[in-house]
Scaffold this motif. Structure first.
Motif, PDB file in Angstrom:
ATOM      1  N   ILE F  64      22.067  39.755  32.287  1.00 20.59           N
ATOM      2  CA  ILE F  64      23.287  40.220  31.611  1.00 20.59           C
ATOM      3  C   ILE F  64      24.050  39.009  31.078  1.00 20.59           C
ATOM      4  O   ILE F  64      24.414  38.111  31.837  1.00 20.59           O
ATOM      5  CB  ILE F  64      24.202  40.992  32.589  1.00 20.59           C
ATOM      6  CG1 ILE F  64      23.445  42.158  33.233  1.00 20.59           C
ATOM      7  CG2 ILE F  64      25.456  41.495  31.862  1.00 20.59           C
ATOM      8  CD1 ILE F  64      24.059  42.611  34.547  1.00 20.59           C
ATOM      9  N   LYS F  65      24.309  39.005  29.777  1.00 23.57           N
ATOM     10  CA  LYS F  65      25.080  37.922  29.168  1.00 23.57           C
ATOM     11  C   LYS F  65      26.541  38.047  29.622  1.00 23.57           C
ATOM     12  O   LYS F  65      27.101  39.145  29.643  1.00 23.57           O
ATOM     13  CB  LYS F  65      24.964  38.050  27.651  1.00 23.57           C
ATOM     14  CG  LYS F  65      25.219  36.794  26.866  1.00 23.57           C
ATOM     15  CD  LYS F  65      24.860  36.988  25.404  1.00 23.57           C
ATOM     16  CE  LYS F  65      24.925  35.699  24.609  1.00 23.57           C
ATOM     17  NZ  LYS F  65      26.206  35.016  24.626  1.00 23.57           N
ATOM     18  N   ALA F  66      27.168  36.933  29.932  1.00 24.73           N
ATOM     19  CA  ALA F  66      28.542  36.973  30.456  1.00 24.73           C
ATOM     20  C   ALA F  66      29.513  37.647  29.499  1.00 24.73           C
ATOM     21  O   ALA F  66      30.465  38.302  29.927  1.00 24.73           O
ATOM     22  CB  ALA F  66      29.021  35.554  30.768  1.00 24.73           C
ATOM     23  N   SER F  67      29.272  37.529  28.194  1.00 27.65           N
ATOM     24  CA  SER F  67      30.191  38.138  27.229  1.00 27.65           C
ATOM     25  C   SER F  67      30.114  39.661  27.240  1.00 27.65           C
ATOM     26  O   SER F  67      30.937  40.325  26.611  1.00 27.65           O
ATOM     27  CB  SER F  67      29.913  37.603  25.817  1.00 27.65           C
ATOM     28  OG  SER F  67      28.560  37.787  25.466  1.00 27.65           O
ATOM     29  N   ASN F  68      29.153  40.218  27.964  1.00 29.63           N
ATOM     30  CA  ASN F  68      29.049  41.671  28.076  1.00 29.63           C
ATOM     31  C   ASN F  68      29.596  42.218  29.393  1.00 29.63           C
ATOM     32  O   ASN F  68      29.401  43.389  29.702  1.00 29.63           O
ATOM     33  CB  ASN F  68      27.592  42.107  27.908  1.00 29.63           C
ATOM     34  CG  ASN F  68      27.120  41.957  26.482  1.00 29.63           C
ATOM     35  OD1 ASN F  68      27.887  42.191  25.547  1.00 29.63           O
ATOM     36  ND2 ASN F  68      25.874  41.554  26.291  1.00 29.63           N
ATOM     37  N   VAL F  69      30.263  41.379  30.153  1.00 33.46           N
ATOM     38  CA  VAL F  69      30.848  41.817  31.424  1.00 33.46           C
ATOM     39  C   VAL F  69      32.368  41.945  31.268  1.00 33.46           C
ATOM     40  O   VAL F  69      33.043  40.959  30.960  1.00 33.46           O
ATOM     41  CB  VAL F  69      30.520  40.826  32.561  1.00 33.46           C
ATOM     42  CG1 VAL F  69      31.144  41.288  33.879  1.00 33.46           C
ATOM     43  CG2 VAL F  69      29.010  40.657  32.709  1.00 33.46           C
ATOM     44  N   MET F  70      32.872  43.136  31.451  1.00 36.50           N
ATOM     45  CA  MET F  70      34.319  43.377  31.428  1.00 36.50           C
ATOM     46  C   MET F  70      34.867  43.400  32.847  1.00 36.50           C
ATOM     47  O   MET F  70      34.113  43.472  33.814  1.00 36.50           O
ATOM     48  CB  MET F  70      34.623  44.714  30.756  1.00 36.50           C
ATOM     49  CG  MET F  70      34.447  44.675  29.255  1.00 36.50           C
ATOM     50  SD  MET F  70      34.318  46.337  28.561  1.00 36.50           S
ATOM     51  CE  MET F  70      32.657  46.751  29.139  1.00 36.50           C
ATOM     52  N   VAL F  71      36.186  43.362  32.936  1.00 39.70           N
ATOM     53  CA  VAL F  71      36.849  43.370  34.230  1.00 39.70           C
ATOM     54  C   VAL F  71      37.949  44.426  34.199  1.00 39.70           C
ATOM     55  O   VAL F  71      38.622  44.599  33.181  1.00 39.70           O
ATOM     56  CB  VAL F  71      37.447  41.976  34.527  1.00 39.70           C
ATOM     57  CG1 VAL F  71      38.320  42.000  35.774  1.00 39.70           C
ATOM     58  CG2 VAL F  71      36.331  40.954  34.691  1.00 39.70           C
ATOM     59  N   ALA F  72      38.110  45.139  35.294  1.00 41.36           N
ATOM     60  CA  ALA F  72      39.205  46.105  35.409  1.00 41.36           C
ATOM     61  C   ALA F  72      39.892  45.935  36.750  1.00 41.36           C
ATOM     62  O   ALA F  72      39.302  45.424  37.697  1.00 41.36           O
ATOM     63  CB  ALA F  72      38.681  47.532  35.266  1.00 41.36           C
ATOM     64  N   LEU F  73      41.148  46.351  36.780  1.00 37.51           N
ATOM     65  CA  LEU F  73      41.901  46.260  38.034  1.00 37.51           C
ATOM     66  C   LEU F  73      41.707  47.533  38.845  1.00 37.51           C
ATOM     67  O   LEU F  73      41.790  48.639  38.310  1.00 37.51           O
ATOM     68  CB  LEU F  73      43.388  46.065  37.746  1.00 37.51           C
ATOM     69  CG  LEU F  73      43.740  44.737  37.113  1.00 37.51           C
ATOM     70  CD1 LEU F  73      45.240  44.639  36.933  1.00 37.51           C
ATOM     71  CD2 LEU F  73      43.233  43.567  37.955  1.00 37.51           C
ATOM     72  N   ASP F  74      41.487  47.346  40.118  1.00 35.00           N
ATOM     73  CA  ASP F  74      41.346  48.509  41.001  1.00 35.00           C
ATOM     74  C   ASP F  74      42.730  49.031  41.384  1.00 35.00           C
ATOM     75  O   ASP F  74      43.669  48.252  41.521  1.00 35.00           O
ATOM     76  CB  ASP F  74      40.584  48.096  42.265  1.00 35.00           C
ATOM     77  CG  ASP F  74      39.099  48.030  41.973  1.00 35.00           C
ATOM     78  OD1 ASP F  74      38.618  48.886  41.222  1.00 35.00           O
ATOM     79  OD2 ASP F  74      38.441  47.114  42.497  1.00 35.00           O
TER      80      ASP F  74
END
Lengths: 74, 74, 74, 74, 74, 74
Positions: F64-74
């Motif tokens: 998985i390329k890092a630019s394809n990883v999103m982040v969300a707050l729990d």
């Protein structure tokens, strides 16, 4: 609390209404109408569409990472 | 002839106006205002922004492949 | 209510803890530790990292669309 | 005027010829031959392939955003 | 054994030579020359470029997932 | 020599075991179990799955390329 720009890193979160769903064996193709009349097409897995009980008329958010938006000159 | 939905396979082509550009060393971050007031953020290379002479007020199309559009429930 | 697999079409949502953040002018590079010790790297915009008040030790979810996952043979 | 590197932010625009198309229910898989004999595979929606009247022998441009190009060591 | 089309699911693996590298704080922008003279631009993290000891003249493979290749009509 | 983090620019390479494969006409949907019990879903072309002889129980790496990883707050 909804998925909104306070919660997800993706810069583009637009609320709209599902106006069509077409299913393949693996994918689902959705068309979502945004405010102002823009129509946006999304490809997700059929399993996600089923898990989320997506259907025409359902209000959803479309989410697009900024690195996936290109620009062209008119 | 402009880049439009007759010419490119990407399903989502929206015309708008650049309202801000911020430059890093490699990237440029653009905010484009679409009809209806939606604002969409795009990351492109600084070299592309310079080659295309992008600037605030410039009319552009934003292009998004359908496979890069996610959906969430509100 | 958290962003979880009931709400977003993306098939891969993993909860973890931010263990490092590095900032450029446009981007932020985050490393998130997942259960089992896996470390996943994410690139988001600096503006998103600031808006979300991301910091080392913060619990977050990582979200990855299935179409962005490749497979290789060992 | 063609879609070329003067018009779109994507850094990689290569002209070639469609040498095969295979259809699923939602997607079309195209193989395009580039100058020098390289063959590049593209997945687009079936609707786009039909709208663009793509067929074997058709001259097209392939467009790839730089952020979607990885590098490996041989 | 090299990364090649026998090993990775990505459909597009092209061997070439790095002809330029430019560094930002987070990213590296590489231009790779492919056989036939095509030049392809790649954005990877600076950390990956350093870890892989990438430099001008280095022979590499470029890897592109088919779902990231668009098509346009000339 | 395996595809590992010494060889490919993608920042996220996780070894796991294929626990299911479902085929469409163009795509294959794989679920891979990672150490710690995480399950990751991947969409690749059916042709790649066949070329790589992927099957349940096969040990693979997910990339998985890092630019394809999103982040969300729990």
């Amino acid at each position: 609390m909804p998925v909104n720009t306070m919660e997800i890193s993706a810069r583009n979160v637009f609320t709209g209404t599902v106006i069509s769903i077409q299913y393949g064996q693996i994918l689902a193709e959705l068309v979502i109408e945004l405010p102002g009349g823009l129509e946006i097409t999304s490809l997700i897995t059929k399993k996600s569409a089923e898990r989320m009980h997506l259907a025409e008329g359902r209000k959803v958010s479309t989410i697009i990472k900024a690195s996936n938006v290109m620009v062209a000159l008119d």
